[in-house]
Write a protein that holds these residues in place. Structure first.
Motif, mmCIF file in Angstrom:
data_model
loop_
_atom_site.group_PDB
_atom_site.id
_atom_site.type_symbol
_atom_site.label_atom_id
_atom_site.label_comp_id
_atom_site.label_asym_id
_atom_site.label_seq_id
_atom_site.Cartn_x
_atom_site.Cartn_y
_atom_site.Cartn_z
ATOM 1 N N ASN A 24 118.618 -33.482 81.937
ATOM 2 C CA ASN A 24 119.714 -34.453 81.966
ATOM 3 C C ASN A 24 121.030 -33.818 81.509
ATOM 4 N N ALA A 28 124.385 -33.392 83.719
ATOM 5 C CA ALA A 28 125.673 -33.901 83.236
ATOM 6 C C ALA A 28 126.738 -32.808 83.272
ATOM 7 N N ARG A 29 126.362 -31.590 82.870
ATOM 8 C CA ARG A 29 127.321 -30.472 82.911
ATOM 9 C C ARG A 29 127.725 -30.157 84.344
ATOM 10 N N GLU A 32 130.168 -32.807 85.544
ATOM 11 C CA GLU A 32 131.500 -32.634 84.953
ATOM 12 C C GLU A 32 132.228 -31.454 85.574
#
Length: 267
Positions: A24, A28-29, A32
């Motif tokens: 996760n 998420a990285r 972004e």
């Protein structure tokens, strides 16, 4: 249940939790990073839209299309929740920058650095000669160069599964199919009359041969949902632009597109 078994079970559970959290965090990285890259390209497109002023009809129309992509990209960025959606924003910005290049060309300015290819663009090819046709009472023309008559630019690519060559046109006849995801009645006749035998386009060997080649290459031989004589069955809406086409172009690709500096070409 003995102590060893309990310890092993706890270790397995802890390992699963760690893997899920790590995955996760990685996703998420990645999201972004993709959104940051998209934001940079959207800002660069915005800089071009704000700095260029069209001096003729073709340039004004191309800048209007670039502005439309800028607005769409901004909206998409606000709603992006996945990496694929964020990459789609970047590609919408690429499209807008193709229209910026077209506007500069129409004003006899240096178009600036090359851009990453759009999905289906290489297959579609480009308009390489002047064409004028009459189809079902409508007059259409196409040209490799902008003019007062041919003031509508298309950067080339798949529209509803069918290749549309890059070039300048008398009217944006592809837009209804771009919105609806399918071609209307009579479109096969227009394609055949406009592009058949045109060197440098997907239809250099004829319209029917181009459709057959698309099907052989895994395409859908797309076309009309309205059941015209072309026998076409429509296709997807221009392919998936959310992939890795062009890879990560957030770096120094061809120079800075931001603000008033277009890859070293000051406005």
């Amino acid at each position: 249940m003995d102590l060893v078994t309990i310890v092993l079970l706890l270790a397995v559970v802890a390992g699963v939790v760690w893997l899920v959290r790590n995955r996760n965090a990685g996703q998420a990285r990645e999201l972004e990073d993709a959104k940051a890259d998209a934001r940079r390209w959207v800002e660069r497109l915005g800089g071009q839209v704000l700095n260029l002023v069209g001096t003729n009809e073709a340039a004004k129309q191309a800048l209007a299309d670039a502005s439309e992509r800028y607005t769409a990209a901004g909206s998409q960025l606000d709603q992006a929740r996945t990496t694929a959606q964020a990459r789609g924003v970047t590609e919408t910005a690429y499209e807008g920058l193709y229209y910026v290049r077209a506007a500069r060309t129409a004003m006899d300015l240096d178009p600036g650095p090359e851009l990453p290819p759009l999905p289906g663009q290489a297959r579609a090819g480009a308009v390489t000669e002047e064409r004028e046709v009459d189809v079902e009472g409508q007059h259409y023309s196409a040209s490799p160069n902008p003019s007062e008559r041919n003031a509508h630019y298309y950067p080339g690519g798949n529209v509803a599964g069918r290749p549309v060559p890059a070039g300048w046109y008398s009217q944006p006849w592809w837009k209804p199919a771009l919105v609806a995801g399918a071609w209307g009645v009579g479109s096969a006749l227009l394609f055949s009359a406009m592009f058949s035998g045109m060197a440098g386009s997907a239809y250099a060997d004829g319209y029917s041969d181009a459709m057959a080649a698309d099907m052989a290459a895994g395409g859908d031989g797309s076309g009309d949902m309205g059941g015209d004589a072309g026998g076409d069955m429509g296709g997807d809406a221009g392919g998936d632009m959310g992939g890795d086409a062009g890879g990560d172009f957030g770096g120094d690709f061809g120079g800075d597109f931001g603000g008033g500096d277009f890859g070293g070409f000051d406005f």
